[in-house]
Design a protein around this motif. Structure first.
Motif, PDB file in Angstrom:
ATOM      1  N   PRO A   1       1.113   6.272 -13.472  1.00  0.00           N
ATOM      2  CA  PRO A   1       0.469   7.076 -14.869  1.00  0.00           C
ATOM      3  C   PRO A   1      -0.738   7.361 -14.195  1.00  0.00           C
ATOM      4  N   LEU A   2      -1.693   6.852 -13.731  1.00  0.00           N
ATOM      5  CA  LEU A   2      -2.954   7.340 -13.464  1.00  0.00           C
ATOM      6  C   LEU A   2      -3.030   8.464 -12.034  1.00  0.00           C
ATOM      7  N   GLY A   3      -1.795   8.579 -11.422  1.00  0.00           N
ATOM      8  CA  GLY A   3      -1.766   9.385 -10.375  1.00  0.00           C
ATOM      9  C   GLY A   3      -1.387  10.558 -11.356  1.00  0.00           C
ATOM     10  N   VAL A   4      -0.592  10.606 -12.274  1.00  0.00           N
ATOM     11  CA  VAL A   4      -0.258  11.864 -12.988  1.00  0.00           C
ATOM     12  C   VAL A   4      -1.495  12.486 -13.658  1.00  0.00           C
TER      13      VAL A   4
ATOM     14  N   ALA B   1       0.313   6.878  -6.666  1.00  0.00           N
ATOM     15  CA  ALA B   1      -0.788   7.695  -6.638  1.00  0.00           C
ATOM     16  C   ALA B   1      -0.664   9.158  -6.360  1.00  0.00           C
ATOM     17  N   THR B   2       0.436   9.480  -5.507  1.00  0.00           N
ATOM     18  CA  THR B   2       0.817  10.752  -5.404  1.00  0.00           C
ATOM     19  C   THR B   2       1.870  11.095  -5.929  1.00  0.00           C
ATOM     20  N   THR B   3       2.290  10.368  -6.825  1.00  0.00           N
ATOM     21  CA  THR B   3       3.575  10.839  -7.883  1.00  0.00           C
ATOM     22  C   THR B   3       4.874  11.148  -6.895  1.00  0.00           C
ATOM     23  N   ASN B   4       4.820  10.667  -5.908  1.00  0.00           N
ATOM     24  CA  ASN B   4       6.173  10.850  -4.866  1.00  0.00           C
ATOM     25  C   ASN B   4       6.944  10.015  -4.705  1.00  0.00           C
ATOM     26  N   THR B   5       8.042   9.815  -5.569  1.00  0.00           N
ATOM     27  CA  THR B   5       8.932   8.976  -5.550  1.00  0.00           C
ATOM     28  C   THR B   5       9.850   8.993  -4.325  1.00  0.00           C
ATOM     29  N   PRO B   6      10.497  10.173  -3.798  1.00  0.00           N
ATOM     30  CA  PRO B   6      11.123  10.255  -2.483  1.00  0.00           C
ATOM     31  C   PRO B   6      10.385   9.276  -1.145  1.00  0.00           C
TER      32      PRO B   6
ATOM     33  N   PHE C   1      -5.731   5.018  -8.002  1.00  0.00           N
ATOM     34  CA  PHE C   1      -6.612   5.959  -8.801  1.00  0.00           C
ATOM     35  C   PHE C   1      -7.685   6.757  -7.710  1.00  0.00           C
ATOM     36  N   ALA C   2      -8.057   6.039  -6.985  1.00  0.00           N
ATOM     37  CA  ALA C   2      -9.103   6.382  -5.860  1.00  0.00           C
ATOM     38  C   ALA C   2      -8.108   7.346  -4.960  1.00  0.00           C
ATOM     39  N   LEU C   3      -7.015   6.964  -4.623  1.00  0.00           N
ATOM     40  CA  LEU C   3      -6.337   7.608  -3.669  1.00  0.00           C
ATOM     41  C   LEU C   3      -5.677   9.022  -4.235  1.00  0.00           C
ATOM     42  N   THR C   4      -5.529   9.057  -5.679  1.00  0.00           N
ATOM     43  CA  THR C   4      -5.427  10.251  -6.214  1.00  0.00           C
ATOM     44  C   THR C   4      -6.556  11.248  -6.295  1.00  0.00           C
TER      45      THR C   4
ATOM     46  N   MET D   1       0.744  -1.134   0.038  1.00  0.00           N
ATOM     47  CA  MET D   1       0.102   0.054   0.015  1.00  0.00           C
ATOM     48  C   MET D   1       0.637   1.151   0.079  1.00  0.00           C
ATOM     49  N   MET D   2       1.993   1.271   0.759  1.00  0.00           N
ATOM     50  CA  MET D   2       2.989   2.641   0.757  1.00  0.00           C
ATOM     51  C   MET D   2       3.466   2.556  -0.943  1.00  0.00           C
TER      52      MET D   2
END
Length: 554
Positions: free
Chosen positions: A167-170, A134-139, A475-478, A127-128
Motif C-alpha cells: 500500500p505505501l509502495g503505491v 515497495a516497488t509494487t512489482n508482483t512478478p 516506505f524507505a525503499l520506495t 527482504m525480497m
C-alpha cells in the motif's frame, strides 16, 4: 445444506474455482474505488485474498499452487508480448538516457535492500518480499518465490513482506513526486517542449524550382537526397497523378510529400520551395482534394503479408496507387519500401477507386478476423517460455545453477516473439483488449492465490514490531531511490520534469502514480517516458530477484 458447505469449504476442484473466482470478483469491484484520485485496481484482489485467508478460508494446496503458477505465467507472457515491439526501440536516441536512469532507480533500491539486511536483521528472503511490495512489482515476487522453492526453502514469508509494504509502495511514489514538484519545479519547468520524433510524419506541399532535380526520376531524386520521403500526389498542367519511382520530375511540378518533421527543411532545399498551406490538420477531407483520386485506410489482415517488406509488394507499380502512411499501435510511420509489415497495420492508400479496391483485396482489410485472438501463439509461447525458464544456467561462484523460472522464461520469450515474430512470419497479433484480458486474468488469479496463502499470518505479522519494521523499510525503499535519481535527472541532467515523473513511475512499475502524473502535468511526456523504461526495468527486476536469491542463499 451440505452441498453449500462443499462448494465453499470442502476442498475440491469446484471449491477452488468458486473461492478464487469470488476473491477476484470482490477484489476487482473494490479496486475501482478511488480515494483522492488513487485506486489500487487489480491489486485489491491481493488484499481480499489476505482477508479471506485470515478468516480461515482455504483451498487445496496443490490446486492453489497450480492456479498461482498458471496465473503468473499467463500474466508475464502477455506482458512480454505487449512490451516486446517497443522493447529494443526504447534504447534509441533519448531512450538510452531514460533507461539508464530507470536502471539506476532499480539498482539503488536493490543495493539499499541488501545493505539493510545485516543492519536490521531481516533475512534476504523476507527482504525480497519487502522490496517487491515497495516497488509494487508482483512478478519480481513470483520470481523470488520460484527461486526459493528451487532451493527447497520456505517461500511464503516473502508474500507477507510484499503484502505489508505494497500500500505505501503505491502512494510513496506519488508523495515523492509531489515533494519534488513543490521543492524544485518552477512553473516554466512544466512548459512542454517540442521534441523531434522520427515516427511523427509531416505532410507538406512543395514546388519544384531546383534545377538539380529537373527531368530526374523520383527514384533518382530520393537516392540523391538520402532523405526518406513519399510523394503522395503530383500536380502538373492542372492534372493530378500518383507518381511512381519512374515518374520524371519537371520544373513547376507541385508535390504533396510525406516525410518526418526533421526533414521538412531539407525537402524545401531539395525541391526549391514550400507552400504555406497546412496539410497536417486533422479535418482535411483528402477525398475532396481532387475528383479523380480517393484516400482510404486499409488494414493488413492477410497472414502471408506478416513480416513482408512493403516495397516487396510492388503495389505502386502494379496498381498505380501510393501508400502514404502506416498506423501501428497508435503510432504513425512513414511508408518506406523497407518498412516491415505486421498484421493489424493500417495503411493509408491513395489512388483511383478501382485501383484502391484491388489493393484492398491484396492487403485483406478483413477487420473482423483481427478480433479473434491468435491463441496458438499464446500457448506455443508459454511452452517455449517454460522450457527456457527450466534451462539451468551455470554461473561461476554459485553452486546451484540459475533458472529463469516461471516468471523469467515466459517474459523473455514474450518479448522476443513480440519483437521478432513478425519478421519470422509468425502471427503474433492480438488485439489490445485480448492482451489486457489475458494479463488481468493471469494477474488476478496469481494475486488471489498469493493473498489467500499469506492471509493466515498477515495481521499477526503487521502488529508485531517486526511488521512495523517491514513497513518502515518498504516506505524507505520506495521513496529514497525515487527522490535520489529524480533529483539527479532533473537538476544535474536537465531532463524535463514530465519525463522524470514518467521514468520514475515506469521504473517502479506504478501505473497509479502515472495516472497522477498524467492528470497533473501537461503534455504526454510522462506516458512516453513510462512506456520507454517500463519493459527493461520490469525485466531486470524479475531477473535480479532470482539472481540475488541464488547468489546469497544457495
Amino acid at each position: 445444506m451440505d452441498w453449500l458447505s462443499d462448494i465453499f469449504i470442502g476442498h475440491s476442484a469446484l471449491q477452488a474455482v468458486v473461492v478464487l473466482s469470488l476473491i477476484c470478483a470482490v477484489g476487482l469491484v473494490l479496486g475501482k474505488v478511488r480515494v483522492r484520485g488513487v485506486s489500487l485496481g487489480v491489486t485489491f484482489v491481493f488484499f481480499v485474498g489476505i482477508v479471506c485467508g485470515h478468516f480461515g478460508l482455504s483451498v487445496d494446496s496443490r490446486m492453489l499452487s497450480y492456479a498461482e503458477s498458471f496465473g503468473l505465467v499467463l500474466f508475464v507472457y502477455a506482458l512480454g508480448l505487449q512490451v516486446g515491439p517497443g522493447f529494443f526501440s526504447s534504447f534509441r536516441q533519448g531512450g538510452v538516457r531514460l533507461n539508464m536512469l530507470g536502471l539506476a532507480v532499480v539498482l539503488a533500491g536493490t543495493l539499499m535492500a541488501l545493505a539493510a539486511c545485516p543492519v536490521t536483521g531481516v533475512s534476504l528472503a523476507d527482504m525480497m518480499g519487502i522490496l517487491s511490495g515497495a516497488t509494487t512489482n508482483t512478478p519480481a515476487l513470483g520470481a523470488a518465490q520460484q527461486a526459493l522453492k528451487q532451493l527447497g526453502l520456505e517461500a511464503s514469508t516473502p508474500a507477507l513482506g510484499c503484502a505489508v509494504t505494497y500500500p505505501l509502495g503505491v502512494v510513496g511514489v506519488i508523495l515523492a513526486l509531489m515533494l519534488m514538484r513543490r521543492l524544485m519545479v518552477r512553473p516554466k519547468d512544466l512548459e512542454v517542449a517540442e521534441k523531434e520524433n522520427d515516427n511523427h510524419t509531416y505532410i507538406g506541399a512543395f514546388q519544384v524550382h531546383n534545377p538539380a532535380v529537373f527531368n530526374r526520376t523520383v527514384k533518382d531524386v530520393s537516392e540523391q537526397s538520402h532523405t526518406k520521403f513519399v510523394i503522395s500526389r503530383l500536380w502538373r498542367d492542372g492534372r493530378v497523378c500518383i507518381p511512381t519511382s519512374d515518374t520524371v520530375v519537371k520544373e513547376g511540378d507541385r508535390l504533396l510529400v510525406i516525410s518526418s518533421d526533421k526533414d521538412a527543411g531539407m525537402l524545401t532545399i531539395l525541391f526549391g520551395g514550400q507552400e504555406n498551406t497546412d496539410w497536417n490538420k486533422g479535418d482535411i477531407d483528402w477525398n475532396a482534394i481532387d475528383s479523380q483520386l480517393i484516400s482510404q485506410r486499409i488494414v493488413v489482415t492477410r497472414p502471408e503479408l506478416n513480416g513482408r517488406k512493403l516495397g516487396s509488394l510492388h503495389l505502386r507499380n502494379h496498381y498505380g496507387i501510393n501508400i502514404t502512411r502506416v498506423y501501428r499501435s497508435g503510432v504513425q510511420l512513414l511508408a518506406t519500401a523497407g518498412l516491415t509489415l505486421q498484421l493489424g497495420d493500417r495503411l493509408t492508400v491513395v489512388g483511383e477507386a478501382a485501383a484502391v479496391h484491388n489493393v484492398e483485396k491484396v492487403l485483406g482489410n478483413a477487420v473482423k478476423s483481427l478480433k479473434e485472438p491468435n491463441l496458438v501463439a499464446v500457448f506455443v509461447g508459454i511452452v517455449l517460455g517454460l522450457i527456457l525458464g527450466s534451462i539451468p544456467i551455470a554461473i561461476p561462484g554459485i553452486s546451484t545453477p540459475i533458472r529463469l523460472g516461471l516468471a523469467g522464461g515466459p517474459i523473455v520469450v514474450g518479448i522476443l516473439i513480440g519483437t521478432f515474430g513478425p519478421r519470422l512470419h509468425m502471427i503474433t497479433y492480438t488485439t489490445r483488449s485480448a492482451n489486457l484480458m489475458l494479463r488481468a486474468l493471469g494477474l488476478a488469479m496469481y494475486l488471489a492465490c498469493l493473498g489467500l496463502d499469506a492471509g493466515e499470518h498477515f495481521f499477526e505479522t503487521v502488529v508485531r514490531p517486526e511488521g512495523l519494521l517491514w513497513v518502515g523499510l518498504g516506505f524507505a525503499l520506495t521513496v529514497l531511490p525515487v527522490m535520489l535519481v529524480g533529483v539527479i535527472a532533473f537538476r544535474w541532467m536537465k531532463v524535463d520534469f514530465g519525463s522524470v515523473a514518467g521514468m520514475l513511475c515506469g521504473s517502479m512499475a506504478n501505473p497509479m502514480a502515472l495516472n497522477y502524473a498524467n492528470d497533473t502535468l501537461p503534455g504526454d511526456n510522462p506516458a512516453v517516458a513510462y512506456a520507454t523504461v517500463y519493459p527493461l526495468c520490469m525485466f531486470v527486476r524479475v531477473l535480479l530477484a532470482q539472481v540475488l536469491v541464488m547468489c546469497f542463499l544457495a
